[in-house]
Design a protein around this motif. Structure first.
Motif, short mmCIF file in Angstrom:
data_model
loop_
_atom_site.label_atom_id
_atom_site.label_comp_id
_atom_site.label_asym_id
_atom_site.label_seq_id
_atom_site.Cartn_x
_atom_site.Cartn_y
_atom_site.Cartn_z
N ALA A 212 3.03 0.88 3.37
CA ALA A 212 4.45 0.61 3.11
C ALA A 212 4.83 -0.77 3.66
O ALA A 212 5.59 -1.53 3.01
CB ALA A 212 5.32 1.68 3.74
N GLY A 213 4.31 -1.10 4.84
CA GLY A 213 4.57 -2.43 5.40
C GLY A 213 4.02 -3.54 4.53
O GLY A 213 4.67 -4.58 4.33
N LEU A 214 2.80 -3.30 3.99
CA LEU A 214 2.20 -4.30 3.11
C LEU A 214 3.06 -4.47 1.84
O LEU A 214 3.34 -5.61 1.43
CB LEU A 214 0.78 -3.86 2.73
N TYR A 215 3.46 -3.38 1.24
CA TYR A 215 4.24 -3.43 -0.01
C TYR A 215 5.58 -4.15 0.22
O TYR A 215 5.98 -5.03 -0.56
CB TYR A 215 4.47 -2.01 -0.51
N MET A 216 6.24 -3.79 1.31
CA MET A 216 7.52 -4.44 1.62
C MET A 216 7.33 -5.93 1.88
O MET A 216 8.09 -6.78 1.40
CB MET A 216 8.15 -3.77 2.84
N GLY A 217 6.26 -6.27 2.62
CA GLY A 217 6.01 -7.67 2.92
C GLY A 217 5.71 -8.48 1.67
O GLY A 217 6.19 -9.62 1.52
#
Length: 876
Positions: A757-762
């Protein structure tokens, strides 16, 4: 031992008794193999109608009712309404692939179950082509000559050609609890069809009934649906025992997660529709979320693991009759085992003979070439006290000695057995009354426990003590000791018990039965695994202690006998079983009390047995284990497991495999729960936070192609961990999913969720196109799932040792998934269907780095996981 003068008695011959004709059954050679095959082909197998087996079409219909498939079908309909035929076609392709994989798994499971059904079908002893053969029950045909012994289940309706003290339990057909006596049909086989039970059926036996005493030979008159039980329409296999505790627990878990998933997906659908105003897109989002949260794999895992586990046990020469036994094997704390044939080879040979004369014994060793005449009568009477067709290993040894060392005139092949007194709790000795023809005079032969035969012979106290001392000396060498005596009878008014005859003691027979080669290491393995081995035998205490020493079973502080058990109340017995590991001269009722006392102490008990009277103790144990070679049908039906080779080592292998099955089952369940956390989270978060939707139904379908085979095939094939048999037994009350196990799975899945989720948001915040961000996040999720699979292979071992453990199914699955993922990301047409864009090198490297980082993170968290899993309810 004191010597005595030789006994030169002539061969035993009842006075004035002419040689009788042989029994009708012995004149018959039975059917020929060719005729039996023809009747089997023409009349069908000896089997009752069964529920229809699961065909491929029936399995396909069951798969079509699965919620996951129905959700995919609903998504196809939505795409068709939207006019996106390519997306609909792609989903249909995934539906076909998932159905194909599920069908293959289900058919594989069904084939395993069918093979196990064939293995566990009842067996029957028949006379064909002039020799005895043991065949599968369904192969019995009309006209077969069948041999019945105590403990057998009658395979088909038959008229009796001969019977000796035969009693039958017909409660299955008549409801009458008391056994009924059966006698041979006058003049041999009676013509016509059999009558119904209770109606002039003194010479008939019926399929499905049990032989509870004596023996007989019969000619089959009806099989299968034509038998009495077939006409009634009663099928033993039609009873549904209900779900096991593990199945019930898993079903509850599935219901809870399904209700939660469907509720959340409905709320998310409404939220999406109300905030974005697109009801069709909202329906797709809701379907995707529901698919991501449905834990349909749990029941699949349980079905595959139990069926394949039973198949793996059968390859270890252990048949599973109740799947609950597989669940209990890993929790066993006490293993109660018989001695003869289980710890020993059950290949008895005569080691010594000791002839009794004038209150003293004269010995002979099997190492000597010839058998002196002084011992002929001892062997002759011991042979007469045995069955004509020996089943017991001791009697086989006596027959072998008689064939090789005894003159033919003393073997009496033409004599007729006219009466039999079986072993009883009060008198552990077998007694046969023989006649040479007119029944006016007969010879009576008995063999049994020395103390019992000594009482029969009414020996003076000094001579009885000498007999006991001699038996003790032989028993301390690990030998099985029998005493032999003879008497004479006049007429056919036999006494109620052998005590009514006037007996003469002839001597002792000592038999050697060597320990099985693998027993001592297996006992040591049990000790390391925290399992106490308890030996329970009917043998002399000295014999039991000698074999226990050889096997490595600690017999301290002392051997307890059945007589000792009889004097104890339940509370005292519970104290004794906590420290006693060798029980001797034990009767079946004592076995039951031992099991009940162990259970009362909180032990999880595995118990072996083979006789009719062992059935209560086998049922009372958590894991009843029947002997396949020497066990009776009654014992096998009461047991949960059947040892095909009667070997103690096979029991230990079964315990090891039971632990492995349960261990891998927990790993698979843990993986499924953990892997659904990031899938469900990544389907829900974009709806809540207003991001572009990450998952569509096609993505969930792709992930299901990974999850299903991994959880049901890869983890089932996972080899055992090195310390598996060095761990203590797991607590029997421990649920498959404890709070600790759930917390650990949620922690693992949460780590993957936060990372992806952090990767996608970033990626979205850096301005990368939605399609490329989706592709990068999806790749990262699949790679992180790879890390989750590797982490779940062991609850304790770190990554290095885990990677060195072989598992071909794992690497094949990872390889196929990687290849499929490369096709999806590499081909423009596939990227379009998945709503992906081409990955730039930076995005690709970032996804690969994240997948590796998650793997290392999960491996580093193993010590935390061990502490979480070690927590017990009520402990800090």
């Amino acid at each position: 031992m004191p010597a005595s003068g030789p006994s030169n008695r002539p061969p035993l011959t009842p006075p004035d008794a002419p040689v009788a004709a042989q029994e009708p059954a012995r004149r018959s050679g039975g059917l020929s193999g060719r005729e039996a095959a023809r009747r089997l082909r023409d009349e069908g197998p000896n089997a009752l109608p069964q529920a229809a087996r699961r065909t491929t079409w029936r399995i396909a219909a069951e798969v079509a009712r699965e919620p996951m498939l129905q959700l995919l079908a609903a998504a196809v309909v939505v795409y068709l309404v939207l006019g996106d035929r390519a997306e609909a076609a792609m989903l249909l392709g995934f539906v076909a692939l998932i159905v194909a994989i599920t069908l293959i798994q289900e058919r594989r499971t069904e084939r395993v179950l069918e093979a196990l059904r064939d293995l566990t079908s009842p067996r029957a002893m028949v006379l064909r082509d002039g020799r005895h053969q043991r065949i599968a029950g369904p192969e019995v045909v009309r006209g077969d000559v069948i041999v019945l012994k105590e403990g057998d289940r009658v395979p088909a309706d038959a008229w009796l050609l001969s019977a000796n003290d035969l009693s039958i339990d017909e409660s299955l057909l008549t409801g009458e609890a008391l056994p009924v006596a059966r006698v041979a049909a006058p003049g041999g086989l009676a013509p016509g069809a059999p009558t119904r039970p209770g109606a002039n059926a003194a010479s008939q036996v019926f399929a499905g009934t049990l032989v509870v005493g004596g023996q007989g030979v019969g000619c089959v008159t009806a099989t299968g649906r034509n038998s009495e039980i077939g006409r009634i329409g009663l099928t033993l296999g039609g009873l549904d025992p209900g779900p096991t505790p593990l199945h019930a627990q898993t079903r509850r878990l599935v219901r809870v997660f399904s209700a939660l998933g469907l509720g959340v997906s409905l709320l998310a659908t409404l939220l999406y529709a109300l905030t974005r105003g697109d009801w069709l897109a909202a329906a797709l989002a809701g379907i995707t979320l529901a698919m991501s949260m449905l834990p349909q794999e749990f029941l699949l895992i349980l079905t595959v693991f139990m069926a394949t586990g039973a198949w793996r046990l059968s390859r270890q020469r252990v048949l599973t009759r109740r799947s609950a036994a597989i669940e209990a094997l890993g929790a066993a704390t006490v293993l109660c085992t018989d001695k003869t044939g289980t710890l020993t080879l059950n290949r008895m040979s005569i080691a010594e003979l000791h002839a009794w004369h004038a209150g003293a014994l004269r010995g002979w060793s099997a190492a000597q070439d010839d058998l002196p005449a002084a011992f002929h009568e001892l062997v002759e009477v011991a042979l007469l006290a045995s069955e004509r067709e020996p089943f017991d290993a001791m009697e086989k040894a006596l027959h072998e000695l008689a064939r090789s060392r005894l003159p033919e005139a003393r073997r009496h092949p033409d004599w007729r057995l006219v009466h039999e007194y079986p072993l009883t709790a009060e008198l552990p000795a077998m007694t046969h009354v023989w006649s040479a023809g007119d029944d006016a005079h007969g010879i009576v032969a008995t063999k049994g426990a020395p103390e019992a035969v000594g009482r029969l012979c009414r020996l003076p106290a000094q001579e009885l003590q000498a007999l006991r001392t001699a038996a003790q000396t032989l028993a301390e060498r690990g030998q099985r000791v029998l005493a032999v005596a003879r008497a004479e009878s006049v007429g056919t008014a036999w006494p109620e018990s052998p005590l009514g005859f006037q007996w003469s003691l002839l001597g002792l027979v000592a038999l050697a039965d060597p320990l099985r080669p693998g027993v001592a290491p297996a006992v040591q393995e049990c000790r390391q695994a925290g399992i106490r081995v308890v030996m329970i035998t009917g043998d002399h205490p000295g014999t039991a202690q000698a074999i226990a020493r050889q096997a490595g079973i600690d017999s301290a502080p002392a051997v307890m006998t059945g007589a000792d058990i009889a004097t104890l109340d339940e509370a005292a017995l519970r104290q004794c079983v906590a420290r006693t590991t060798v029980f001797a001269r034990v009767l079946p009722e004592h076995k039951l009390r031992i099991v009940q006392a162990l259970r009362a102490r909180g032990e999880v008990v595995a118990m072996t047995g083979d006789g009719v009277n062992d059935a209560p103790s086998l049922k009372a144990a958590h894991i009843g284990i029947a002997m396949g070679e020497r066990g009776t049908d009654v014992a096998r039906e009461a047991a949960a497991l059947v040892l095909l080779d009667d070997d103690f080592g096979s029991i230990v292998k079964a315990v090891r495999l039971g632990r492995r099955i349960h261990d891998n089952l927990r790993k698979a369940m843990s993986f499924v729960l953990a892997v659904h956390v990031p899938i469900a989270g990544l389907a829900l978060l974009p709806l809540l936070l207003g991001w572009p939707v990450l998952f569509l139904p096609v993505h969930i379908a792709f992930l299901e192609l990974v999850i299903d085979p991994v959880c049901s095939i890869v983890f089932e094939a996972e080899p055992e961990e090195e310390d598996l048999m060095r761990r203590p037994p797991r607590p029997v009350e421990e649920p498959l999913f404890s709070l600790g196990a759930m917390a650990w799975s949620l922690l693992q899945g949460g780590c993957v969720l936060l990372a992806v989720a952090g990767l996608y948001m970033g990626l979205l915040r850096t301005g990368i196109a939605e399609g490329e961000a989706r592709a990068s996040a999806f790749l990262a999720l699949v790679l992180a799932d790879f890390g989750l699979i590797l982490a779940c292979r062991s609850f304790r071992a770190r990554l290095g040792p885990t990677l060195r453990r072989p598992n071909q199914a794992l690497w094949l699955m990872l390889g196929l998934t990687t290849a499929l993922l490369a096709v999806v990301l590499g081909l423009p047409a596939m990227r379009g269907m998945f709503h992906f864009a081409a990955l730039q090198p930076a995005s690709l490297v970032t996804a690969l780095a994240l997948g590796l980082s998650v793997l290392l993170l999960l491996d580093g968290l193993k010590p935390v996981g061990e502490r979480i899993l070690a927590r017990r309810p009520g402990k800090g």
